[in-house]
Design an enzyme around this catalytic site. Structure first.
Site, short mmCIF file in Angstrom:
data_model
loop_
_atom_site.label_atom_id
_atom_site.label_comp_id
_atom_site.label_asym_id
_atom_site.label_seq_id
_atom_site.Cartn_x
_atom_site.Cartn_y
_atom_site.Cartn_z
N LYS A 80 0.86 -1.18 0.00
CA LYS A 80 0.00 0.00 0.00
C LYS A 80 0.89 1.23 0.00
CE LYS A 80 -4.55 0.84 0.62
NZ LYS A 80 -5.73 0.11 0.20
N GLY A 180 -23.41 4.29 4.63
CA GLY A 180 -22.58 4.92 3.58
C GLY A 180 -23.05 4.50 2.20
N VAL A 181 -23.61 5.48 1.46
CA VAL A 181 -24.09 5.16 0.10
C VAL A 181 -23.24 5.90 -0.93
CG1 VAL A 181 -26.40 4.27 0.50
CG2 VAL A 181 -26.05 6.72 0.60
N GLY A 182 -21.92 5.66 -0.85
CA GLY A 182 -20.98 6.23 -1.81
C GLY A 182 -20.83 5.31 -3.01
N VAL A 184 -19.44 2.34 -3.53
CA VAL A 184 -19.79 0.93 -3.36
C VAL A 184 -21.20 0.80 -2.77
CG1 VAL A 184 -19.17 -1.25 -2.25
CG2 VAL A 184 -17.37 0.31 -3.01
#
Ligand code: NAD
Length: 359
Positions: A80, A180-182, A184
């Site tokens: 990463k 969380g409705v971003g 994904v």
């Protein structure tokens, strides 16, 4: 804090620090393991409070990628990168190019892609300086935005959890609370809605919540209430460390299965979920759809959407195996997944050493 003495240090193979005075780049790349192949994992740009925080994050994220790639059966190791800075204020094409040159210095030991604070467009700029980058939209094997396949993997993972915990093969009439409705979360809502599930949603952005309510007849609740809804499944698709001493006792759902990385605040919270009879789908197993798709690009393969989905759907069987082993051994699911991943990496390491000595 040093690197070798850091709590998050787990015998990472390489930790490299990149600095570019001209563009202000301050970046760290951590390669946890290359036993299974080149270390692949995204680059995160975040306004870390200090270097220690950035080091801790990159070390933990790199190890997580090793486990994720091993559990997904990919010929990829784990790594990463982080860039210290505010992506909304400090990100420039010059900075992205300097980062690309930094990635290139590792000669392919690490392959980067997008993560928090990075976009597909940024990776296109990085690709101008290094070929060791995935998740692109242009080029022969470009795999594009990983979030649709991440959502697909989470959807099949929820089905596996429902099969195991509730003994059902369909989601008709079940309630799923999506935090969380971003990128994904929203796509996941769409699939759940099409499968007949009822939805409860929360996000810090009211426009996203309104849109989900309108398009999927979802019930909107506040961000403080989403994890404690009377739902069958809670799907965390926002940030990490949300399963902790405060939230776990309030969870009413039988299943926690979502896309967010590092959902357990600490390892012991996996056991706390098990004690409460809540089935937890280990995050790096269920959210591997995006990296599975990027792996095609790294391999130089251009799959059809159907072929990519088929490979992502292996998450279903992998999760069932983890759930069954965890039940049989009376252990938390994340612990079982960690052990399987570590064993795969260790076996690949042994093979590599043998090959090296034989050569
Ligand atoms: P995103 O930024 O598009 O979406 C996250 C959403 O969560 C945003 O809309 C944000 O407003 C919302 N949010 C933040 N804090 C919240 C809170 N306290 N309560 C409710 N909502 C909140 O990110 P994404 O790409 O959809 O990724 C979601 C999660 O999945 C992240 O943890 C990410 O690391 C992980 N993940 C993503 C991918 C991918 O392919 N994008 C792959 C693997 C893992």
């Amino acid at each position: 804090m040093g690197v070798f003495s850091a709590e998050a240090f787990d015998n990472h193979e390489v930790v490299a620090f990149g600095n570019d005075a001209e563009t202000g780049l301050r970046s760290i790349i951590a390669v946890h393991s290359t036993a299974l192949g080149p270390a692949a994992g995204g680059c995160r740009m975040w306004p870390y409070a200090g270097e220690d925080e950035a080091i801790r994050d990159v070390l933990r994220l790199a190890r997580g990628m090793s486990y994720k790639n091993a559990m997904a059966g990919l010929n990829l190791g784990g790594g990463k990168a982080v860039i210290i800075g505010d992506s909304r204020k400090h990100k420039t094409p010059e900075l992205m190019r300097a980062f690309g040159r930094f990635v290139d210095t590792l000669g392919g030991k690490y392959i980067t892609a997008e993560d928090v604070g990075m976009s597909v467009a940024d990776m296109e700029v990085v690709a101008g300086e290094t070929k060791y980058v995935g998740g692109l939209t242009t080029g022969q094997f470009a795999s594009g935005d990983p979030s649709p396949l991440t959502a697909h993997g989470v959807f099949v993972g929820i089905r596996a959890a429902v099969r195991h915990k509730l003994g059902r093969d369909d989601l008709e009439g079940l309630t799923v609370a999506v935090q969380g409705v971003g990128h994904v979360g929203y796509k996941l809502c769409k699939m759940l809605h099409q499968a007949g599930a009822k939805l409860i949603v929360a996000d810090i952005y009211p426009d996203l919540v309104e849109q989900a309510a309108k398009e999927f007849s979802a019930i909107a609740v506040s961000v403080d209430e989403i994890l404690s809804q009377g739902a069958d499944v809670v799907a965390p698709c926002a940030l990490g460390a949300i399963l902790d001493d405060a939230s776990i006792p309030k969870i009413k759902a039988a299943i926690v299965a979502g896309a967010a990385n590092n959902q357990l605040a600490r390892d012991e919270h996996g056991e706390a979920l098990r004690q409460r009879g809540i089935l937890y789908a280990p995050d790096y197993v269920i959210n591997a759809g995006g990296i599975i798709n990027i792996a095609f690009e790294v391999e130089g393969v251009k799959p059809t959407r159907q072929e990519a989905e088929k490979r992502v759907e292996t998450i279903y069987g992998t999760l069932l195996e983890v759930f069954e082993k965890a039940d049989a051994e009376g252990r938390p699911t994340h612990e079982v997944a960690d052990a399987v991943a570590r064993a795969r990496i260790a076996a690949a390491h042994e093979r590599k050493i043998k090959e090296f000595r034989a050569a």
